[in-house]
Design an enzyme around this catalytic site. Structure first.
Site, PDB file in Angstrom:
ATOM      1  N   LYS A 199      -8.539  -1.188   0.931  1.00  0.00           N
ATOM      2  CA  LYS A 199      -9.578  -1.447   1.598  1.00  0.00           C
ATOM      3  C   LYS A 199     -10.245  -2.678   0.924  1.00  0.00           C
ATOM      4  O   LYS A 199     -10.950  -2.346   0.092  1.00  0.00           O
ATOM      5  CB  LYS A 199     -10.822  -0.332   2.104  1.00  0.00           C
ATOM      6  CG  LYS A 199     -10.502   0.269   3.576  1.00  0.00           C
ATOM      7  CD  LYS A 199     -10.459  -0.746   4.618  1.00  0.00           C
ATOM      8  CE  LYS A 199      -9.985  -0.107   6.042  1.00  0.00           C
ATOM      9  NZ  LYS A 199      -8.587  -0.436   5.978  1.00  0.00           N
ATOM     10  N   GLU A 250       0.909  -1.180  -0.088  1.00  0.00           N
ATOM     11  CA  GLU A 250       0.188   0.090  -0.013  1.00  0.00           C
ATOM     12  C   GLU A 250       0.887   1.164  -0.139  1.00  0.00           C
ATOM     13  O   GLU A 250       1.993   1.521   0.839  1.00  0.00           O
ATOM     14  CB  GLU A 250      -1.030   0.038   1.125  1.00  0.00           C
ATOM     15  CG  GLU A 250      -1.922   1.376   1.419  1.00  0.00           C
ATOM     16  CD  GLU A 250      -3.005   1.226   2.307  1.00  0.00           C
ATOM     17  OE1 GLU A 250      -3.806   1.953   2.397  1.00  0.00           O
ATOM     18  OE2 GLU A 250      -3.000   0.079   3.061  1.00  0.00           O
TER      19      GLU A 250
END
Length: 430
Positions: A248, A232
């Protein structure tokens, strides 16, 4: 000022391993590795920075002001990390949970030597004060044999929160959600081993080989190590453009190609996962708007699913333009900590997380990255990462997931175990 030289590499991957092995003699070492993962925003395949000429280390008090002064005065490459607990410098928050790792809240250094690889071109950068070492110091490294142990001695990994305790705390989080205190919170739990003795470089290389993520990090500061397989990006600055790419939404992978494709397709249309992602997109849009020029914040990609070796992930890309007069550190401060690791609304989620988690997050949920001499930067989110203090033989890794009104405790707990799988495997705990 720096001296720059370019070299043609026959085998960039082998050279990376050789240089990382050679770098272990230095007190400060950071390897940032994209693993050549295909991505729109990227500056290099890998970058190795070693040996501090200057550095800054501080607790959270005035941390961003001190970093701003250091970065604006140095105007050079700086490499380092921001811990999650710098949240206490952005709002009236505190961190009372236990901390067995003892990392400073913020650490950056100005490397004497930087090795930056793109394709098969290696650019070597030395500060002028060190350029007498330019040739003799490292060229012979590319002839070295790579020492890599065949196996890592297994560790007995313990969980800080048991499955039954997780369910109880999950229920308390959902009570907060039902009362309207928050909409979503990222709840994390720690796995740890003590006493633990590992060879950090070997563990990192095994972890990276298992996951091959775009934001992998090997970090060493004396006896403190971060071994990260993060997929990420937190925040990147390219000129006046700011890019944030929160994750997410997670699904497991399968060796069966047809079933794996079904798992990916199911994640793409999963209403719960999309809802979680969109909540954080809205939070990030709000954060970026604090420093963005008018009407420049927009979502470049919403809820796209990307595949990594261990998992499929749902990722959104939010971009904005900033005025050149805004300091790089102020852009980071206005968005920190990242929404994907907190929840919404952010401050309420942070306070509730602090109440229900058992340990201080520290570097986990923070960010590792760099500033360029021009004031650009790129930082990851520290997840899927092992933290190790070789002095007190304490090893730790944490995992978490988003809790919403529609979340199920058993499913979220299983997601946490899925995220912990690669770390447990390289440490010999199955």
């Amino acid at each position: 000022m720096r001296t720059y030289q370019e070299h043609l590499l026959e085998n960039p991957e082998k050279s990376k391993a050789q240089l990382l092995q050679w770098a272990q003699s230095f007190r400060e070492v950071v390897l940032l590795d994209s693993n050549q993962y295909p991505q729109t925003y990227s500056s290099f395949d890998w970058l190795l920075a070693v040996d501090a000429f200057t550095s800054i280390q501080t607790d959270y008090h005035q941390a961003f002001d001190n970093l701003h002064q250091y970065q604006s005065q140095t105007r050079d490459w700086l490499v380092g990390y921001l811990t999650y607990d710098l949240k206490n410098a952005t709002e009236k928050l505190d961190s009372q949970n236990a901390d067995c790792l003892g990392f400073p809240d913020l650490f950056f250094f100005q490397p004497k030597k930087i090795f930056c690889c793109k394709g098969n071109i290696l650019t070597v950068s030395y500060l002028y004060c060190c350029d007498d070492e330019l040739e003799s110091d490292w060229l012979s490294v590319l002839q070295m044999d790579i020492e890599l142990q065949a196996k890592v001695s297994p560790l007995a990994i313990q969980q800080r929160i048991t499955a039954s305790e997780y369910e109880l705390r999950f229920g308390k989080l959902q009570d907060y959600i039902q009362r309207g205190s928050i909409y979503e919170a990222n709840f994390c739990m720690e796995f740890f081993a003590q006493p633990a003795v590992i060879e950090p470089r070997v563990v990192y290389q095994k972890l990276n080989a298992l996951s091959a993520p775009p934001f992998a990090v090997f970090f060493k500061k004396d006896s403190q190590y971060l071994l990260s397989a993060s997929p990420e990006r937190y925040l990147r600055k390219e000129g006046n453009k700011i890019i944030s790419q929160p994750i997410k939404g997670t699904a497991k992978r399968s060796d069966d190609m047809q079933y794996d494709a079904l798992l990916k397709a199911a994640l793409e249309v999963n209403a719960k996962e999309r809802s979680e992602n969109i909540m954080i997109v809205d939070l990030v849009r709000n954060d970026l708007s604090r420093t963005a020029t008018k009407d420049s914040v927009h979502v470049e990609e919403l809820c796209a699913v990307y595949s990594f070796k261990q998992v499929h992930q749902m990722i959104s890309t939010i971009v904005a333009e900033v005025n050149p007069s805004i300091a790089p550190v102020d852009i980071i401060k206005s968005t920190f900590p990242m929404g994907s690791m907190t929840g919404a609304p952010k401050i309420s989620a942070i306070q509730i997380i602090e109440e229900l988690e058992s340990t201080k997050r520290g570097v986990y949920s923070g960010a590792v990255g760099y500033f360029t001499p021009e004031g650009d930067f790129d930082f990851n989110v520290v997840i899927r990462s092992i933290l190790y203090n070789a002095r007190n033989h304490y090893l730790s890794f944490s995992v978490g997931s988003a809790v919403t009104a529609k979340a199920n405790a058993a499913e979220e707990y299983a997601e946490c175990l899925l995220k912990a799988k690669a770390m447990r495997e390289v440490l010999g705990d199955h």
